[in-house]
Write an enzyme that holds these catalytic residues in place. Sequence first.
Site, PDB file in Angstrom:
ATOM      1  N   GLY A  90     -50.835 -10.234  44.396  1.00  0.00           N
ATOM      2  CA  GLY A  90     -50.278 -11.499  44.194  1.00  0.00           C
ATOM      3  C   GLY A  90     -51.369 -12.515  44.251  1.00  0.00           C
ATOM      4  N   LYS A 111     -60.196 -12.309  43.643  1.00  0.00           N
ATOM      5  CA  LYS A 111     -59.505 -12.301  44.497  1.00  0.00           C
ATOM      6  C   LYS A 111     -59.256 -14.054  44.772  1.00  0.00           C
ATOM      7  CE  LYS A 111     -58.318 -10.563  49.094  1.00  0.00           C
ATOM      8  NZ  LYS A 111     -58.594  -9.861  50.364  1.00  0.00           N
ATOM      9  N   GLY A 124     -51.134 -17.771  44.772  1.00  0.00           N
ATOM     10  CA  GLY A 124     -52.242 -16.968  44.169  1.00  0.00           C
ATOM     11  C   GLY A 124     -53.660 -17.400  44.205  1.00  0.00           C
ATOM     12  N   ASP A 250     -50.327  -0.632  52.332  1.00  0.00           N
ATOM     13  CA  ASP A 250     -51.014  -1.477  51.124  1.00  0.00           C
ATOM     14  C   ASP A 250     -52.343  -1.936  51.312  1.00  0.00           C
ATOM     15  OD1 ASP A 250     -49.397  -3.049  53.103  1.00  0.00           O
ATOM     16  OD2 ASP A 250     -50.220  -4.831  51.585  1.00  0.00           O
ATOM     17  N   ASN A 251     -52.779  -1.609  52.807  1.00  0.00           N
ATOM     18  CA  ASN A 251     -54.210  -2.057  52.936  1.00  0.00           C
ATOM     19  C   ASN A 251     -54.939  -0.862  53.279  1.00  0.00           C
ATOM     20  OD1 ASN A 251     -53.531  -4.744  52.576  1.00  0.00           O
ATOM     21  ND2 ASN A 251     -53.222  -5.110  54.667  1.00  0.00           N
ATOM     22  N   ASP A 260     -59.399  -5.120  52.039  1.00  0.00           N
ATOM     23  CA  ASP A 260     -58.311  -6.067  52.535  1.00  0.00           C
ATOM     24  C   ASP A 260     -58.698  -6.760  53.794  1.00  0.00           C
ATOM     25  OD1 ASP A 260     -57.201  -6.004  50.120  1.00  0.00           O
ATOM     26  OD2 ASP A 260     -55.213  -5.716  50.770  1.00  0.00           O
TER      27      ASP A 260
HETATM   28  P1  AMP Z   1     -52.739  -9.084  52.345  1.00  0.00           P
HETATM   29  O1  AMP Z   1     -52.682  -9.785  53.171  1.00  0.00           O
HETATM   30  O2  AMP Z   1     -53.873  -9.268  51.450  1.00  0.00           O
HETATM   31  O3  AMP Z   1     -52.590  -7.480  52.558  1.00  0.00           O
HETATM   32  O4  AMP Z   1     -51.485  -9.478  51.169  1.00  0.00           O
HETATM   33  C1  AMP Z   1     -49.796  -8.664  51.437  1.00  0.00           C
HETATM   34  C2  AMP Z   1     -49.393  -9.286  50.061  1.00  0.00           C
HETATM   35  O5  AMP Z   1     -49.079 -10.570  49.908  1.00  0.00           O
HETATM   36  C3  AMP Z   1     -50.117  -8.718  48.887  1.00  0.00           C
HETATM   37  O6  AMP Z   1     -49.122  -8.588  48.024  1.00  0.00           O
HETATM   38  C4  AMP Z   1     -50.796 -10.007  48.218  1.00  0.00           C
HETATM   39  O7  AMP Z   1     -51.091 -10.109  46.863  1.00  0.00           O
HETATM   40  C5  AMP Z   1     -49.709 -11.073  48.610  1.00  0.00           C
HETATM   41  N1  AMP Z   1     -50.360 -12.536  49.042  1.00  0.00           N
HETATM   42  C6  AMP Z   1     -51.192 -12.661  49.845  1.00  0.00           C
HETATM   43  N2  AMP Z   1     -51.531 -13.964  49.714  1.00  0.00           N
HETATM   44  C7  AMP Z   1     -51.065 -14.587  48.680  1.00  0.00           C
HETATM   45  C8  AMP Z   1     -50.952 -15.858  47.844  1.00  0.00           C
HETATM   46  N3  AMP Z   1     -51.818 -16.940  48.325  1.00  0.00           N
HETATM   47  N4  AMP Z   1     -50.611 -15.798  46.617  1.00  0.00           N
HETATM   48  C9  AMP Z   1     -49.795 -14.710  46.226  1.00  0.00           C
HETATM   49  N5  AMP Z   1     -49.620 -13.704  46.983  1.00  0.00           N
HETATM   50  C10 AMP Z   1     -50.233 -13.508  48.185  1.00  0.00           C
HETATM   51 MG    MG Z   2     -53.599  -6.490  51.109  1.00  0.00          MG
END
Ligand code: AMP
Ligand code: MG
Length: 492
Positions: A90, A111, A124, A250-251, A260
């Site tokens: 995302g 990222k 994003g 997912d991590n 992550d």
């Molecule tokens: P994470 O916390 O990195 O494991 O992210 C969990 C999910 O949330 C993943 O699908 C990321 O791509 C999405 N995500 C986290 N932060 C953002 C953001 N600022 N914008 C869009 N998607 C996000």
């Molecule tokens: Mg993640």
Amino acid sequence: MTVRFAFDNSYARLPSSFYARVSPTPVSAPHLLKLNQELAVQLGLNPVELATQAGVEILAGKRIPEGAEPIATAYAGHQFGQFVPQLGDGRAILLGEIVDQEGVRRDIQLKGSGRTPFSRGGDGRAALGPVLREYIVSEAMAALGIPTTRALAAVMTGDEVIRETYLPGAVLTRVASSHMRIGTFEFFAARGDVDAVRALADHAIARHYPDAAGAARPYLALLESVIARQANLVAQWLLVGFIHGVMNTDNMSIAGETIDYGPCAFLDIYNPKTVFSSIDQLGRYAYANQPAIAQWNLTRLAECLLPLLAEDQDKSVEQAQEALSAFAARFSDAYNSGLRSKLGLLSEREGDLALTQDLLDRMVAGKADFTLTFRRLSEAAMGPEGDVAVRSLFEDPAPYDDWAERWRKRLGQEPQEGSARRASMQRVNPAVIPRNHRVEAVIEAAVEKQEFGPFEDLLTVLGKPYEVQPGFASYAEPPPRDGRVYKTFCGT
Ligand code: AMP
Ligand code: MG
């Protein structure tokens, strides 16, 4: 100047359901904060080119380099135990893959590079703080010798992101052996798309576990290999006091790298129940829970692979269970032999496990600093003169004295001694780790005062974690009592 990347994008050649083609969103004023020159060279990239205006624009997602095929990958995941059928990149975009100087294929991913079809409500984007945190901690892990994604660069975008307040925006260029996650398998398995699960498994085998291709049962061999790598990885985390903080499926990387970096943190005081993450209210991802969680996550992976394992469902389940049951032994072997090395015990004798566990228990009771206790034991191994420095780490030092007496007796049975033993202990007991209070101070200086000197200094020290570097001795110190960090926050 052209900035050359020898891209060869194998993931973008997989079926189109694996990703969305999407370009980074341009930013207003890219500014290079840090370029990892050494890593750039390993990747066959030219650091001089990367540092030019054109290079920095690429690292900020403002310009697409030749040969890149930007994609956001699809994945699902169990977050804190709950299945979410669609997550995906995302806020990250894979530019492409390059084969490094050692012949290893590596992903180059931005990222914080803007919205993608997987962004849901998110912007994003990434804020400067989390970008610096990931840069510092992932590079520290690499220097500690622990499998991890790497940081190639950090850039400021010149745009602000909105979180609780307005914050400077930044982009991290992440390098990974791949970005396949357990959640990537779950994405297709949840849709009943066995062909996609097979294609993904084939890709994972070709890329990370080529030996599995020649095994009698390649998909079982894949599962066994991922289990083994994750068991080793989590053992290594525990041995340096690392808490990942968000071990959602997912991590968790199929390649077995730490990935992550969010609310991750290192222990100061040793306590296995430690949780830093502000969102982990129940302590699911506490320090000592990490092996059990890894196994839980791997069970989710095994479920995805069931249709590939055997013709018959019962046989598949049997094979998967057997593979999963190997996790515990693999983890214990790696963890226990790591602990023995940390104590200077190269041979294996009865009673070693009890001796190490006893020390750990006494460290908990005495609120001893994890890193410093082991580091100082490498001096104490030379003789009882070294005890003063270890004792001072315990609130009540008497239990340490009693333990040290038994430890010295045990050391007497070792072939290695003196400075040779100290040297081997120092190779496995870091002097410096990215302590939370240091990381927070670096982020505060950068975000509040645009001062990046502290960031550079911390990176320098953490680049050689097993050495005490002149002028940087204070980095080994635990936080002052009133400076302890108890909570860390997610990257978003
Ligand atoms: P994470 O916390 O990195 O494991 O992210 C969990 C999910 O949330 C993943 O699908 C990321 O791509 C999405 N995500 C986290 N932060 C953002 C953001 N600022 N914008 C869009 N998607 C996000
Ligand atoms: Mg993640």
